[in-house]
Design a protein around this motif. Structure first.
Motif, PDB file in Angstrom:
ATOM      1  N   ALA A 612      24.617  14.908  36.086  1.00  0.00           N
ATOM      2  CA  ALA A 612      23.044  14.613  36.491  1.00  0.00           C
ATOM      3  C   ALA A 612      22.281  15.053  35.324  1.00  0.00           C
ATOM      4  CB  ALA A 612      22.547  14.980  37.593  1.00  0.00           C
ATOM      5  N   THR A 613      21.271  14.310  34.977  1.00  0.00           N
ATOM      6  CA  THR A 613      20.220  14.937  33.841  1.00  0.00           C
ATOM      7  C   THR A 613      18.847  15.032  34.438  1.00  0.00           C
ATOM      8  OG1 THR A 613      19.778  12.622  32.863  1.00  0.00           O
ATOM      9  CG2 THR A 613      21.611  13.692  32.062  1.00  0.00           C
ATOM     10  N   PHE A 614      18.384  14.326  35.588  1.00  0.00           N
ATOM     11  CA  PHE A 614      17.265  14.373  36.087  1.00  0.00           C
ATOM     12  C   PHE A 614      17.148  15.052  37.492  1.00  0.00           C
ATOM     13  CE2 PHE A 614      13.733  11.399  37.606  1.00  0.00           C
ATOM     14  CZ  PHE A 614      12.709  12.670  37.894  1.00  0.00           C
ATOM     15  N   LEU A 615      16.501  16.099  37.855  1.00  0.00           N
ATOM     16  CA  LEU A 615      16.836  16.926  39.101  1.00  0.00           C
ATOM     17  C   LEU A 615      15.466  16.780  39.681  1.00  0.00           C
ATOM     18  CD1 LEU A 615      18.984  19.331  40.511  1.00  0.00           C
ATOM     19  CD2 LEU A 615      16.616  19.820  40.591  1.00  0.00           C
ATOM     20  N   VAL A 616      15.054  16.501  40.774  1.00  0.00           N
ATOM     21  CA  VAL A 616      13.817  16.846  41.796  1.00  0.00           C
ATOM     22  C   VAL A 616      14.215  17.758  42.939  1.00  0.00           C
ATOM     23  CG1 VAL A 616      12.335  15.863  43.246  1.00  0.00           C
ATOM     24  CG2 VAL A 616      13.066  14.652  41.097  1.00  0.00           C
ATOM     25  N   ASP A 617      13.476  18.806  42.981  1.00  0.00           N
ATOM     26  CA  ASP A 617      13.777  19.890  44.182  1.00  0.00           C
ATOM     27  C   ASP A 617      12.553  19.596  45.140  1.00  0.00           C
ATOM     28  OD1 ASP A 617      14.449  21.637  45.763  1.00  0.00           O
ATOM     29  OD2 ASP A 617      13.673  23.292  44.744  1.00  0.00           O
ATOM     30  N   PHE A 618      12.926  18.850  46.220  1.00  0.00           N
ATOM     31  CA  PHE A 618      11.687  18.604  47.042  1.00  0.00           C
ATOM     32  C   PHE A 618      11.357  19.854  47.899  1.00  0.00           C
ATOM     33  CE2 PHE A 618      13.783  14.480  46.223  1.00  0.00           C
ATOM     34  CZ  PHE A 618      12.795  13.697  46.082  1.00  0.00           C
ATOM     35  N   GLY A 619      10.223  20.432  48.163  1.00  0.00           N
ATOM     36  CA  GLY A 619       9.907  21.646  48.945  1.00  0.00           C
ATOM     37  C   GLY A 619      10.411  22.750  48.060  1.00  0.00           C
ATOM     38  N   CYS A 620      10.089  22.932  46.618  1.00  0.00           N
ATOM     39  CA  CYS A 620      10.727  23.903  45.904  1.00  0.00           C
ATOM     40  C   CYS A 620       9.957  25.123  46.222  1.00  0.00           C
ATOM     41  CB  CYS A 620      10.433  23.517  44.389  1.00  0.00           C
ATOM     42  SG  CYS A 620       8.835  23.477  44.004  1.00  0.00           S
ATOM     43  N   GLY A 621       9.144  25.359  46.829  1.00  0.00           N
ATOM     44  CA  GLY A 621       8.294  26.625  47.111  1.00  0.00           C
ATOM     45  C   GLY A 621       8.196  27.377  45.812  1.00  0.00           C
ATOM     46  N   SER A 622       8.524  28.833  45.672  1.00  0.00           N
ATOM     47  CA  SER A 622       8.121  29.610  44.703  1.00  0.00           C
ATOM     48  C   SER A 622       9.331  29.331  43.687  1.00  0.00           C
ATOM     49  CB  SER A 622       8.248  30.955  45.035  1.00  0.00           C
ATOM     50  OG  SER A 622       9.351  31.489  45.699  1.00  0.00           O
ATOM     51  N   GLY A 623      10.117  28.381  43.535  1.00  0.00           N
ATOM     52  CA  GLY A 623      10.965  27.941  42.530  1.00  0.00           C
ATOM     53  C   GLY A 623      12.402  28.699  42.810  1.00  0.00           C
ATOM     54  N   SER A 624      12.746  29.250  43.682  1.00  0.00           N
ATOM     55  CA  SER A 624      13.912  29.987  43.664  1.00  0.00           C
ATOM     56  C   SER A 624      15.248  29.243  43.312  1.00  0.00           C
ATOM     57  CB  SER A 624      14.260  30.781  45.046  1.00  0.00           C
ATOM     58  OG  SER A 624      14.325  29.738  45.990  1.00  0.00           O
ATOM     59  N   LEU A 625      15.358  28.030  43.637  1.00  0.00           N
ATOM     60  CA  LEU A 625      16.565  27.210  43.343  1.00  0.00           C
ATOM     61  C   LEU A 625      16.408  26.930  41.992  1.00  0.00           C
ATOM     62  CD1 LEU A 625      19.070  25.599  44.093  1.00  0.00           C
ATOM     63  CD2 LEU A 625      17.436  23.761  44.485  1.00  0.00           C
ATOM     64  N   ILE A 695      19.608  13.250  41.035  1.00  0.00           N
ATOM     65  CA  ILE A 695      19.963  14.220  41.895  1.00  0.00           C
ATOM     66  C   ILE A 695      18.694  14.762  42.462  1.00  0.00           C
ATOM     67  CG2 ILE A 695      20.465  16.253  40.547  1.00  0.00           C
ATOM     68  CD1 ILE A 695      22.475  17.040  42.755  1.00  0.00           C
ATOM     69  N   GLY A 696      18.676  14.834  43.935  1.00  0.00           N
ATOM     70  CA  GLY A 696      17.423  15.344  44.470  1.00  0.00           C
ATOM     71  C   GLY A 696      17.965  16.608  45.749  1.00  0.00           C
ATOM     72  N   THR A 697      17.307  17.509  45.473  1.00  0.00           N
ATOM     73  CA  THR A 697      17.681  18.622  46.483  1.00  0.00           C
ATOM     74  C   THR A 697      16.469  19.026  47.393  1.00  0.00           C
ATOM     75  OG1 THR A 697      16.875  20.324  44.924  1.00  0.00           O
ATOM     76  CG2 THR A 697      19.093  19.474  44.880  1.00  0.00           C
ATOM     77  N   CYS A 698      17.099  19.268  48.800  1.00  0.00           N
ATOM     78  CA  CYS A 698      16.087  19.623  49.785  1.00  0.00           C
ATOM     79  C   CYS A 698      16.588  20.776  50.796  1.00  0.00           C
ATOM     80  CB  CYS A 698      15.692  18.472  50.568  1.00  0.00           C
ATOM     81  SG  CYS A 698      14.537  18.866  51.819  1.00  0.00           S
ATOM     82  N   LEU A 699      16.721  22.095  50.169  1.00  0.00           N
ATOM     83  CA  LEU A 699      17.471  23.002  50.478  1.00  0.00           C
ATOM     84  C   LEU A 699      16.833  23.755  51.599  1.00  0.00           C
ATOM     85  CD1 LEU A 699      20.156  24.090  47.369  1.00  0.00           C
ATOM     86  CD2 LEU A 699      20.235  22.112  49.264  1.00  0.00           C
ATOM     87  N   GLU A 700      16.919  24.069  52.846  1.00  0.00           N
ATOM     88  CA  GLU A 700      16.531  24.974  53.656  1.00  0.00           C
ATOM     89  C   GLU A 700      15.055  24.630  53.811  1.00  0.00           C
ATOM     90  OE1 GLU A 700      19.114  27.217  55.592  1.00  0.00           O
ATOM     91  OE2 GLU A 700      19.857  25.459  54.428  1.00  0.00           O
ATOM     92  N   VAL A 701      14.614  23.381  54.047  1.00  0.00           N
ATOM     93  CA  VAL A 701      13.243  22.990  53.943  1.00  0.00           C
ATOM     94  C   VAL A 701      13.002  22.228  55.290  1.00  0.00           C
ATOM     95  CG1 VAL A 701      11.715  21.619  52.774  1.00  0.00           C
ATOM     96  CG2 VAL A 701      13.184  22.796  51.447  1.00  0.00           C
TER      97      VAL A 701
END
Length: 840
Positions: A612-625, A695-701
Motif C-alpha cells: 500500500a502507498t496510500f493510507l487513511v486513518d479513520f478516527g485518528c485522534g491525536s495521531g498515535s497510529l 488501505i484504511g484503518t479504524c483501530l479501537e474507534v
C-alpha cells in the motif's frame, strides 16, 4: 478572618426552665439523613456524622426542632421554637399573623434568644440621640423569614416589588400603637415601653477597642473602579449606621439590602441607598448577626460574580481560575476533577434563585440475553412560578443511573456556556436534545446571566489563531503522556510587565485528563509535548482584568502593573507524574508488547503484504497510529488522518510535523512519505480526498460511537470511500474478565465488584463492547451488502483458545475494481494540517 463580638445571650433553655421547671421534657432522637438525589421517588441514605432532632414536651405544647449535628443545638432550637409559639398564638389571617409576629419581636423573650434579627434589636439600643431603640423596617424581612413569607401572603407582588414590604410592615405596626411606635419619617419601629433591667443587661458591652471590617464599594457606573473601604462595626455601635454614613444617607433606615449572595454559612449582601433620587451607589459587605463578621475584598466580589456562571463555578471548585475549564465529557471519579456536573447545575440554580433541577430517569430494555439494564436521564429547570425554562432529554443511555444524571447535567451546562458566549439577541430555542423557553425566564435573570459575568469569562487562554510559542526544558524521560492519561502538573501564572512580575495563581499539584479539554488549550498542548520531570513556559495575551482580580487579592499591586501597559500572562508548568488510562494499565499488565503496539504491528504487516502507498486513518485522534507507523519501514507515500476533534488533530500535527520535518531526535524509518494531511470531519460523511485509498484503518474507534453510528460508518466507508483494504479493530467484550483480573482494582471499582454481574467496559467513554459473535455478524452483514470479503483475526491472546483475542479485528477486502467516474469532488472536511515534502 473572623472576629467575635462579646455579646451575652440568655439561653432559651434557661427561660423554659424558669417558666416550666421539671414539666419541660426534652426527647432526643437520632436520625439517618436521606437524600432524594434529585430523583422523584428515590431516597438514598447519606453517609456522614450522626444527626439529632429534639422533641420538647410542655404541659400544653409540643414542638420538634430542626435537624442538627449536636444534641445541644437541637435542644436549644426546640426551646427557641417553643418560646416563639408561647408568645405568638396561632391566628389564621396573614395580616393578623404579621401583627402577632411584630408583637413577639418587641417582646422581652425575643431579645433573649439567638436570632438573626434579635442582634439588630439589641444593637439599636446603642444608637445615639433620637435614633436610640429604632429598628429599620427594611432589614426585617431579610432576617426573619416569617415576616417575609407573611408579606408575600398578604401581597404576592412583593416578590417583584420588594419596596412594598416596608408599607405592609408599617401598616401592621400601626395596629400595635400601645406597644410599638411607628415612625413614618424614619421608616423604623421602636418599642413604646422601656425594656426591663434584665433585658438591658444583655446589651451592656465593653468598649475596649473598636472592630473594623473590610468592605468594597461597587459604583453604579460600570466604568468606575471598585474601591476598598474599612467600616467601624464596634459592638457599641450599629453597623448599619456605619454603612449609611459611607453611602451618604442620614441613617440606616435609608439603606436597603439585597438577598444573600454566596454560601449560606457565610452570606454576603449588597447594601444600597433607598431609591429616593435613584442614585444607586452600591456597597458590598458582609451582614452580621452581631456574633461574627468577615472581611470582603475586591477578590471576594469578583469571585461572587465568577460563581454565577457554570464555568466559573467549576473553576472555583478546582481552585484554578486560569488553568481549569469545564470539560466537555463526563468521566468517572478517576478522571473528573472538581464539582460534578449535577452539583454545578444545582449551584447555578440556587445562585439565581431558581428551584432545584428536576431529574427523570428511565430504564432501557435489555438488548441481548445477559446484558445489563441501561439508563437515560432527562432534566428540567423551572422558573420560580413553575414555568419550564430548560428541558434536556439526551438519547444516550448509560450503565449507571448516576452517570446518566451527570451527563444530562453536563449537556445543560455546556449549552449555558455556549449561550453566554453568544449575542443575547440570537437566542436559539432548540439545540439538539435541549429545548430552551426564553419567554419563561425573567428579564432580570437574563441580564444577570449575560451581564458583567460574560466578559469576565471571555478569556480562552490566549489568541488561538496565533501559533503557540513555548519552550520546554529538562532532560527527556521515557514517561510521556498521551491522550486519555491522567497527568499531574505544578503550575504558576505570572502577570508580567517589562521586568516586573507578580504571581496571580499557583498550584503545587493539579490533575487533569489529557485530551478532555479540562484546561486551557495552550496548557494542554505544552503538557502534551513534555515528559515527566520536564518544565515548560509560554505566554498568553492578557485576559479581562476582572478575572485577574478574582484570582489575586493584592489588587493594589496588580493595579499598578496593569496601569503600566504592555502586560501579558506567563505560565510555567512542570509535569510531575502520568497515570495511564485504566484500559492501558490493564493491557500492559497482561501483554508485552502492549495491545496498542500489537495493533500497529498488525497494520504494518498488512501494509507490507499489500504494498500500500496510500493510507487513511479513520478516527485518528491525536495521531498515535500514524506516529507509530513512521517508526517502521513501509511502502507508504501518502497518509491522511481524519477526526472530529480539532484539538486532537492539532496535537497530531505537532507530533507528525516534528518527525516528518526531521526535527525529532528519533529519525523516521518510513522515509518514503511524500505528503501528510489531517482533516476535521465526521467519518460518517463522505469526502472525496479519501476515496479509493489502498488501505484504511479504524483501530479501537467504533466502540466510542453509538451502535447505530458504527453501523452507518460501516456502510459509508464500504459504499462511498471504497478502500482496497479496511482494517477495523474493537475490544472483545468476552476478554474483559481476564483483563480486569490482571490489575488491582481502584476503590471505586471495588465498590462495583460483583461476581454475578457482567464485566465493566474497558473505558468510560465506550458506548458498547461487542462479543465475537456480535462483531462478526456486524462485519459480515455490511461486507455482503457492499461486495466486500471479510476475514477475522485479532491481537492479544491465542487464536482458537477461549475467550479469543483481546482486540478482535476484521479485514475487509474489496472484491471488484473501483467503478469509473466514482471519484466525486466532494470535500466537506476542513484542513487542519497539510504537509508536503517538496514544501518542507
Amino acid at each position: 478572618m473572623e472576629a467575635k463580638k462579646e455579646v451575652v445571650n440568655v439561653n432559651p433553655k434557661a427561660i423554659i426552665h424558669q417558666r416550666f421547671g421539671d414539666k419541660a421534657h426534652y426527647n432526643i432522637e437520632e436520625i439517618q439523613e436521606f437524600s432524594s438525589n434529585g430523583c422523584p421517588g428515590l431516597v438514598i441514605p447519606q453517609k456522614g456524622p450522626c444527626l439529632y432532632r429534639c422533641c420538647l414536651q410542655l404541659p400544653d405544647l409540643s414542638v420538634v426542632s430542626d435537624v442538627f449535628k449536636r444534641k445541644k443545638d437541637a435542644m436549644h432550637n426546640a426551646a427557641e421554637k417553643a418560646l416563639e409559639k408561647l408568645s405568638d398564638p396561632p391566628v389564621k389571617n396573614p395580616s393578623d399573623q404579621l401583627v402577632s409576629r411584630l408583637s413577639y419581636l418587641f417582646s422581652n423573650e425575643f431579645y433573649a434568644i439567638c436570632h438573626p434579627l434579635s442582634g439588630h434589636f439589641r444593637a439599636s439600643l446603642h444608637r445615639e440621640g433620637d435614633l436610640n431603640g429604632f429598628v429599620p423596617v427594611s432589614i426585617m424581612p431579610f432576617y426573619d423569614s416569617k415576616i417575609s413569607n407573611l408579606c408575600k401572603s398578604i401581597k404576592p407582588e412583593v416578590e417583584l416589588k420588594p419596596l412594598d414590604v416596608t408599607s405592609i410592615i408599617m401598616e401592621a405596626s400601626a395596629r400595635l400603637s400601645d406597644t410599638v411606635f411607628c415612625s413614618k419619617e424614619l421608616l423604623s419601629l421602636k418599642r413604646v415601653t422601656p425594656y426591663p433591667p434584665e433585658v438591658l443587661q444583655l446589651v451592656e458591652v465593653s468598649c475596649e477597642k473598636g472592630t473594623h471590617v473590610k468592605v468594597i464599594r461597587v459604583p453604579y457606573m460600570v466604568d468606575k473602579s471598585v474601591d476598598s473601604l474599612t467600616l467601624d462595626v464596634s459592638s457599641n455601635k450599629y453597623y448599619m449606621d456605619a454603612i449609611a454614613q459611607q453611602l451618604g444617607v442620614p441613617d440606616a433606615s435609608r439603606v436597603l439590602l439585597s438577598r444573600g449572595i454566596g454560601k449560606a454559612s457565610s452570606e454576603t449582601r449588597l447594601y444600597f441607598c433607598a431609591p429616593k433620587s435613584h442614585e444607586l451607589d452600591v456597597i458590598s459587605g458582609n451582614e452580621s448577626y452581631d456574633l461574627f463578621h468577615e472581611d470582603v475584598s475586591s477578590c471576594t466580589y469578583y469571585r461572587l460574580l465568577l460563581n454565577k456562571v457554570p464555568r466559573g463555578i467549576y473553576k472555583l471548585s478546582r481552585e484554578a481560575i486560569f488553568a481549569a475549564e469545564l470539560p466537555l465529557k463526563f468521566g468517572t471519579r478517576s478522571n473528573w476533577r472538581g464539582m460534578f456536573p449535577r452539583d454545578i447545575l444545582s449551584t447555578f440554580c440556587r445562585q439565581h434563585h431558581l428551584p432545584e433541577p428536576v431529574f427523570s430517569n428511565t430504564t432501557t430494555a435489555k438488548t441481548t440475553p445477559g446484558s445489563e439494564e441501561s439508563f437515560k436521564s432527562e432534566v428540567k429547570i423551572f422558573s420560580k412560578d413553575r414555568n419550564l425554562i430548560f428541558h434536556c432529554y439526551p438519547q444516550e443511555s448509560y450503565k449507571k443511573q448516576s452517570d446518566a444524571i451527570q451527563h444530562s447535567s453536563l449537556k445543560v451546562l455546556s449549552w449555558l456556556n455556549d449561550f453566554l458566549n453568544t449575542d443575547g439577541d440570537t437566542i436559539n430555542g432548540n439545540k439538539g436534545d435541549l429545548v430552551f423557553y426564553p419567554e419563561h425566564i425573567s428579564k432580570d435573570l437574563l441580564v444577570q446571566i449575560k451581564g458583567n459575568y460574560e466578559k469576565m469569562l471571555g478569556f480562552d487562554g490566549g489568541n488561538q489563531d496565533k501559533m503557540l510559542e513555548y519552550r520546554i526544558e529538562g532532560v527527556e524521560s521515557e514517561i510521556t503522556p498521551s491522550n486519555g492519561c491522567l497527568v499531574c502538573v505544578g503550575y504558576c501564572v505570572w502577570l508580567v510587565s517589562g521586568e516586573e512580575r507578580e504571581i496571580i495563581e499557583k498550584n503545587e499539584e493539579f490533575e487533569f485528563e489529557l485530551g478532555s479539554e479540562a484546561v486551557i488549550p495552550d496548557l494542554e498542548a505544552v503538557v502534551g509535548g513534555m515528559s515527566v520531570g520536564q518544565s515548560g513556559c509560554f505566554r498568553t495575551e492578557l485576559p479581562p482584568r476582572e478575572l485577574i482580580f478574582a484570582a489575586n487579592g493584592d489588587s493594589e499591586r496588580i493595579s499598578v502593573l496593569l496601569s503600566s501597559g504592555n502586560c501579558s500572562l506567563e505560565y510555567t508548568t512542570t509535569l510531575l507524574r502520568v497515570t495511564e488510562p485504566l484500559e492501558d494499565r490493564m493491557e500492559k499488565a497482561l501483554f508485552n508488547p502492549s495491545l496498542s503496539k500489537q495493533r500497529v504491528q498488525y497494520a504494518v504487516q498488512q501494509i507490507k503484504d499489500s504494498s500500500a502507498t496510500f493510507l487513511v486513518d479513520f478516527g485518528c485522534g491525536s495521531g498515535s497510529l500514524l506516529d507509530s507507523l513512521l517508526d517502521y519501514p513501509t511502502s507508504l507515500e501518502r497518509i491522511i488522518g481524519v477526526d472530529i476533534s480539532v484539538k486532537a488533530l492539532a496535537r497530531a500535527a505537532k507530533t507528525l510535523h516534528s518527525k516528518l520535518s526531521n526535527n525529532s531526535s528519533v529519525p523516521i524509518k518510513s522515509s518514503c512519505i511524500k505528503s501528510a494531511l489531517l482533516l476535521d470531519g465526521s467519518i460518517t460523511t463522505f469526502d472525496s480526498r479519501l476515496y479509493g485509498c489502498d488501505i484504511g484503518t479504524c483501530l479501537e474507534v467504533i466502540e466510542h460511537m453509538s451502535e447505530d453510528q458504527a453501523t452507518l460508518f460501516g456502510h459509508i466507508v464500504l459504499s462511498s470511500f471504497l478502500p482496497k483494504l479496511l482494517i477495523v479493530s474493537t475490544p472483545n467484550y468476552e476478554y474483559n474478565v481476564i483483563l480486569q483480573k490482571s490489575t488491582p482494582q481502584s476503590q471505586e471499582e471495588e465498590e462495583d465488584k460483583n461476581p454475578t454481574k457482567p464485566c465493566k467496559f474497558r473505558n468510560f467513554d465506550h458506548k458498547f463492547e461487542w462479543t465475537r459473535e456480535q462483531f462478526q455478524v456486524w462485519a459480515s452483514e455490511i461486507a455482503k451488502k457492499h461486495n466486500y470479503g471479510v476475514e477475522f483475526s485479532g491481537v492479544g491472546g491465542v487464536e482458537g483458545v477461549e475467550p479469543g483475542f483481546a482486540s478482535q479485528i476484521a479485514v475487509f477486502k474489496r472484491v471488484c475494481e473501483l467503478p469509473e467516474g466514482g471519484e466525486l469532488k466532494d470535500v466537506p472536511y476542513d484542513v487542519v494540517w497539510d504537509w508536503r515534502r517538496s514544501n518542507e
